[in-house]
Design a protein around this motif. Structure first.
Motif, mmCIF file in Angstrom:
data_model
loop_
_atom_site.group_PDB
_atom_site.id
_atom_site.type_symbol
_atom_site.label_atom_id
_atom_site.label_comp_id
_atom_site.label_asym_id
_atom_site.label_seq_id
_atom_site.Cartn_x
_atom_site.Cartn_y
_atom_site.Cartn_z
ATOM 1 N N PRO A 43 12.958 -7.913 54.525
ATOM 2 C CA PRO A 43 12.586 -8.310 53.181
ATOM 3 C C PRO A 43 11.458 -9.599 53.287
ATOM 4 O O PRO A 43 11.373 -10.257 54.312
ATOM 5 N N LEU B 165 9.921 -10.656 44.411
ATOM 6 C CA LEU B 165 11.111 -10.050 43.898
ATOM 7 C C LEU B 165 10.863 -8.849 43.249
ATOM 8 O O LEU B 165 11.789 -7.800 43.257
ATOM 9 N N THR B 166 10.057 -8.565 42.321
ATOM 10 C CA THR B 166 9.767 -7.281 41.772
ATOM 11 C C THR B 166 9.601 -6.092 42.830
ATOM 12 O O THR B 166 9.942 -5.004 42.758
ATOM 13 N N ASP B 167 8.728 -6.237 43.965
ATOM 14 C CA ASP B 167 8.517 -5.642 45.034
ATOM 15 C C ASP B 167 9.959 -5.337 45.568
ATOM 16 O O ASP B 167 10.018 -3.848 45.895
ATOM 17 N N THR B 168 10.733 -6.118 45.883
ATOM 18 C CA THR B 168 11.878 -5.810 46.563
ATOM 19 C C THR B 168 12.769 -5.109 45.533
ATOM 20 O O THR B 168 13.571 -4.094 46.176
ATOM 21 N N ASP B 169 12.881 -5.347 44.420
ATOM 22 C CA ASP B 169 13.747 -4.555 43.467
ATOM 23 C C ASP B 169 13.349 -3.035 43.493
ATOM 24 O O ASP B 169 14.005 -2.060 43.580
ATOM 25 N N ARG B 170 12.057 -2.792 43.458
ATOM 26 C CA ARG B 170 11.407 -1.700 43.542
ATOM 27 C C ARG B 170 11.823 -0.844 44.556
ATOM 28 O O ARG B 170 12.117 0.559 44.768
ATOM 29 N N GLN C 147 14.223 -1.363 46.775
ATOM 30 C CA GLN C 147 15.745 -1.284 46.580
ATOM 31 C C GLN C 147 16.081 0.039 45.907
ATOM 32 O O GLN C 147 16.964 0.791 46.400
ATOM 33 N N ALA C 148 15.389 0.309 44.570
ATOM 34 C CA ALA C 148 15.548 1.262 43.853
ATOM 35 C C ALA C 148 15.304 2.687 44.576
ATOM 36 O O ALA C 148 15.895 3.633 44.553
#
Length: 110
Positions: free
Chosen positions: A28, A43-48, A50-51
């Motif tokens: 990460p 964080l948005t990139d990490t969420d994306r 993860q999805a």
């Protein structure tokens, strides 16, 4: 679709998914020493990511299940109604476990 072609396509899909999952599981991004905006973007990139990992992992499971059905001689047979999965559906989605009708019913229940 014949068994050899199905096995090859599913094996290729599995290899591609394994590569994608490997990339998505990379380290990460560190948010230390970053501005608040950069940290929020990370964080948005990490969420994306993860999805995307969840989708790839789910797809990988479907491919493994299809390979198992292939070995058991049940490939191309709907897992719900036992009728044949249409050839066109298997060409488009070699990992398909259900005929179009049963897949539609399953999606409507969700």
């Amino acid at each position: 679709m014949d068994v050899t072609t199905a096995r090859e396509r599913l094996s290729d899909m599995l290899s591609e998914l394994d590569r994608s999952i490997g990339v998505l599981q990379g380290d990460p991004v560190s948010v230390r020493d970053r501005s608040a905006a950069d940290a929020g973007s990370d964080l948005t990139d990490t969420d994306r990511a993860q999805a995307m990992l969840v989708v790839a992992t789910t797809q990988r499971r479907a491919v493994l299940d299809a390979l198992k059905r292939l070995e058991e001689g049940a490939y191309g047979e709907c897992v719900d109604c036992c009728r044949p999965v249409p050839e066109g559906r298997l060409e488009a989605r070699p990992e398909a476990a259900r005929c179009v009708q049963c897949q539609g019913k399953r999606e409507r229940r969700r």
